[in-house]
Design an enzyme around this catalytic site. Structure first.
Site, PDB file in Angstrom:
ATOM      1  N   ASP A 105      46.843  48.017   8.691  1.00 46.67           N
ATOM      2  CA  ASP A 105      47.824  47.207   7.371  1.00 46.67           C
ATOM      3  C   ASP A 105      49.072  46.440   8.589  1.00 46.67           C
ATOM      4  OD1 ASP A 105      49.144  49.602   7.403  1.00 46.67           O
ATOM      5  OD2 ASP A 105      48.963  49.535   5.737  1.00 46.67           O
TER       6      ASP A 105
ATOM      7  N   HIS B 236      41.079  37.067  34.265  1.00 48.34           N
ATOM      8  CA  HIS B 236      41.529  37.855  32.993  1.00 48.34           C
ATOM      9  C   HIS B 236      42.001  38.659  32.390  1.00 48.34           C
ATOM     10  CE1 HIS B 236      40.673  33.399  31.604  1.00 48.34           C
ATOM     11  NE2 HIS B 236      40.794  32.967  31.625  1.00 48.34           N
TER      12      HIS B 236
ATOM     13  N   ASP C 191      50.194  35.733  36.155  1.00 49.75           N
ATOM     14  CA  ASP C 191      50.037  34.688  35.950  1.00 49.75           C
ATOM     15  C   ASP C 191      51.107  35.361  34.534  1.00 49.75           C
ATOM     16  OD1 ASP C 191      49.262  32.878  34.664  1.00 49.75           O
ATOM     17  OD2 ASP C 191      47.234  32.918  34.743  1.00 49.75           O
TER      18      ASP C 191
ATOM     19  N   ASP D 202      52.492  27.340  32.754  1.00 50.31           N
ATOM     20  CA  ASP D 202      51.947  28.473  33.376  1.00 50.31           C
ATOM     21  C   ASP D 202      51.748  28.530  34.139  1.00 50.31           C
ATOM     22  OD1 ASP D 202      49.322  30.308  33.150  1.00 50.31           O
ATOM     23  OD2 ASP D 202      48.381  27.287  32.470  1.00 50.31           O
TER      24      ASP D 202
ATOM     25  N   HIS E 128      36.799  29.305  39.450  1.00 56.53           N
ATOM     26  CA  HIS E 128      37.297  28.017  38.639  1.00 56.53           C
ATOM     27  C   HIS E 128      37.856  26.453  39.078  1.00 56.53           C
ATOM     28  CE1 HIS E 128      41.607  29.409  40.054  1.00 56.53           C
ATOM     29  NE2 HIS E 128      41.465  30.116  39.832  1.00 56.53           N
TER      30      HIS E 128
ATOM     31  N   HIS F   7      44.253  22.391  34.511  1.00 59.11           N
ATOM     32  CA  HIS F   7      44.140  22.014  32.665  1.00 59.11           C
ATOM     33  C   HIS F   7      45.304  21.549  32.110  1.00 59.11           C
ATOM     34  CE1 HIS F   7      46.916  25.786  31.985  1.00 59.11           C
ATOM     35  NE2 HIS F   7      46.587  26.320  32.503  1.00 59.11           N
TER      36      HIS F   7
ATOM     37  N   HIS G 105      45.340  25.914  26.865  1.00 59.71           N
ATOM     38  CA  HIS G 105      44.803  24.727  27.379  1.00 59.71           C
ATOM     39  C   HIS G 105      45.663  24.572  26.771  1.00 59.71           C
ATOM     40  CE1 HIS G 105      42.463  29.138  29.689  1.00 59.71           C
ATOM     41  NE2 HIS G 105      43.980  28.120  30.147  1.00 59.71           N
TER      42      HIS G 105
ATOM     43  N   GLU H 193      46.532  24.899  39.598  1.00 63.71           N
ATOM     44  CA  GLU H 193      45.994  26.136  40.612  1.00 63.71           C
ATOM     45  C   GLU H 193      44.688  26.639  41.391  1.00 63.71           C
ATOM     46  OE1 GLU H 193      44.917  28.911  36.801  1.00 63.71           O
ATOM     47  OE2 GLU H 193      45.084  26.723  35.542  1.00 63.71           O
TER      48      GLU H 193
ATOM     49  N   TYR I  80      39.601  34.985  45.478  1.00 63.02           N
ATOM     50  CA  TYR I  80      38.848  36.081  45.598  1.00 63.02           C
ATOM     51  C   TYR I  80      37.994  36.243  46.217  1.00 63.02           C
ATOM     52  CZ  TYR I  80      41.464  33.374  41.857  1.00 63.02           C
ATOM     53  OH  TYR I  80      42.661  32.557  40.944  1.00 63.02           O
TER      54      TYR I  80
ATOM     55  N   ARG J 229      46.408  33.221  43.278  1.00 57.59           N
ATOM     56  CA  ARG J 229      46.006  31.964  42.814  1.00 57.59           C
ATOM     57  C   ARG J 229      47.537  32.045  43.335  1.00 57.59           C
ATOM     58  NH1 ARG J 229      43.971  33.411  38.590  1.00 57.59           N
ATOM     59  NH2 ARG J 229      45.248  34.138  37.252  1.00 57.59           N
TER      60      ARG J 229
ATOM     61  N   GLU K  98      49.842  29.139  41.299  1.00 58.35           N
ATOM     62  CA  GLU K  98      50.105  27.857  39.560  1.00 58.35           C
ATOM     63  C   GLU K  98      51.371  27.238  39.386  1.00 58.35           C
ATOM     64  OE1 GLU K  98      48.683  30.591  36.497  1.00 58.35           O
ATOM     65  OE2 GLU K  98      48.002  27.834  35.438  1.00 58.35           O
TER      66      GLU K  98
HETATM   67  N1  GLY Z   1      47.114  31.751  32.398  1.00 63.43           N
HETATM   68  C1  GLY Z   1      45.336  31.024  32.199  1.00 63.43           C
HETATM   69  C2  GLY Z   1      45.615  29.868  33.033  1.00 63.43           C
HETATM   70  O1  GLY Z   1      45.443  29.810  34.219  1.00 63.43           O
HETATM   71  O2  GLY Z   1      44.791  28.776  33.063  1.00 63.43           O
HETATM   72 MN    MN Z   2      46.678  27.736  34.105  1.00 64.31          MN
HETATM   73 MN    MN Z   3      47.881  30.787  34.419  1.00 60.62          MN
END
Ligand code: GLY
Ligand code: MN
Ligand code: MN
Length: 445
Positions: free
Chosen positions: A36, A240, A257, A268, A347, A351, A358, A381, A385, A403, A405
């Protein structure tokens, strides 16, 4: 003067009036975390964009064809006992002055009163799918109206998804929204700096995760825009990664990130740094490659350019670099055409960013990539990897994940990097993360 939420509502109402449409926009409710206990409430972005209201359960109804009131907010009514248990409520009496809506009614009356307001609109905007129970009640209410076909005023006969009109408004940020995003960016810069300064061998990813949250809230943010990622070593190759529970190891990289959410507007940002303050030769080579790719991609951001152009420019730099370093072999055009790079870069490069990390907004128009316009914000970004078990490359490259970004606003003359205060060059990042002897000694005690 209208505040930003009233401006948003006025703009959306004008569009609805032109389209002879009504809209119903729920805030969403509390969600159970376990048993709860609930997650901290965060209003849905469409609702917040149009109201600035932060209480759960409320529902905004916009009805431009309605003579008495075009904006009606249904809210949890004031209730002394309920407020003692679950928190303060604005209530129907205070809501019109506080939020600028023309009318406020108790939430309990929503499904009985809706039929008063909807007739006269031929279309209805609603985002289906978030809450099936709400959807069902709405379909039933509108269905009942439709069956009264001989009534003098028409019932809505077409559903329109928010993407068509509302999300087009959200995609182009106004100055007040950009102010929120700049503030988010500034706090994010402070948080990433704090993490770089605190990072050292042996510290747990979770402690840095907590430092991010602490900095975001301490500086007035509404929290983090999404689950922070603090990934040491090969964890950085999991896009992720969420565990955030491992001690950092000397000599590995740490990918962070994380972005502050300010007034529910997102930032972001990703940075990657060496634990202990010194990139290895391989780490630095890949870091500088990703940075060059990101700089090339950012330079593309201007009115008229597209996400595809941004992605392709990052890709060209990455593929050239991977070939030069021997991580890819063969002809450049072949590597691009056959997507050989996808093993290391799987990727896209950016975005939309706004109230949602997003963010809403179409990426194509009539099947073609959508041109950027001033006021749109995108992330840039790129990353690389190398899986820890990738036997197609020499062992020295394995387990490196990087990465970088940033958040980039499209301006009339080109772009503005909103997150430019977050340190990024390899030297800067080394300086900030270098563990002095005294710090290492202190950590041991
Ligand atoms: N942190 C989510 C992305 O970079 O899209
Ligand atoms: Mn992002
Ligand atoms: Mn990100």
């Amino acid at each position: 003067m209208l505040n930003m939420f009233q401006e948003h509502r006025a703009r959306f109402l004008a569009r609805l009036a032109a389209e002879n449409a009504a809209a119903i926009v729920p805030a969403g409710g509390l969600k159970i975390r376990n048993h709860d206990s609930e997650y901290r409430f965060r209003p849905r972005s469409d609702f917040y964009y149009l109201t600035g209201f932060r209480e759960p359960d409320a529902v905004l109804v916009l009805v431009p064809a309605c003579a008495e009131a075009q904006s009606i907010l249904f809210v949890n009514e004031k209730d002394r006992e309920a407020e003692t248990w679950t928190g303060r409520r604005l209530g129907t009496a205070a809501a019109p002055a506080a939020l600028g809506v023309q009318r406020a009614l108790p939430l309990g009356e929503l499904w009985t009163r809706l039929s008063e307001f909807l007739p006269g609109h031929t279309r209805m905007v609603h985002g289906f799918g978030e809450d099936p129970t709400f959807d069902q009640k709405l379909l039933a209410a509108v269905g009942t109206l439709q069956q009264k076909g001989r009534a003098a005023r028409a019932a809505p006969r077409q559903w329109v998804e928010p993407a068509l009109w509302l999300h087009e408004l959200r995609l182009r940020k106004d100055e007040a929204e950009l102010d929120c995003m700049r503030r988010a960016a500034r706090v994010t810069a402070e948080a990433h700096r704090a993490v770089m300064a605190a990072a050292r061998p042996g510290i747990n990813e979770g402690e840095l995760d907590g430092l991010l949250d602490y900095t975001f809230r301490r500086r007035g943010g509404t929290g983090s825009s999404y689950g922070n990622i603090v990934a040491g070593g090969a964890g950085a190759c999991i896009l992720h990664y969420r565990e955030n529970d491992r001690p950092l190891v000397q000599g590995e990289l740490c990918l962070v990130d994380a972005g502050c959410e300010w007034n529910y507007y997102a930032s972001d940002v990703t940075r990657t740094f060496p634990v202990g303050g010194r990139f290895s030769r391989e780490q630095r080579a890949l870091y500088e490659l990703v940075l060059r790719a990101q700089e090339a991609a950012i330079l593309k951001v201007r009115p008229g350019a597209t996400h595809d152009e941004v992605h392709d420019s990052a890709l060209a730099v990455l593929v050239d670099g991977l070939l030069a370093l021997g991580l890819l072999s063969g002809a450049r055009e072949k590597a691009l055409a056959e997507h050989a790079y996808r093993r290391f870069y799987m990727h896209r490069t950016g975005h939309w960013l706004g109230l949602d990390v997003h963010d809403c907004g179409l990426y194509t128009l009539d099947g073609a990539p959508r041109p950027f316009e001033p006021g749109m914000v995108t992330t840039v970004e790129p990353g690389l990897y190398v899986a820890p078990d990738d036997e197609t490359v020499e062992a020295r490259w394995r387990g490196i994940g990087i990465r970088i970004e940033d958040d980039v606003l499209v301006t009339p003359g080109g772009h503005e990097v909103l997150t430019r205060e977050v340190p990024k060059s390899a030297d800067e990042v080394e300086d900030l993360t270098r563990v002095e002897r005294t710090r290492t000694a202190a950590a041991r005690t």
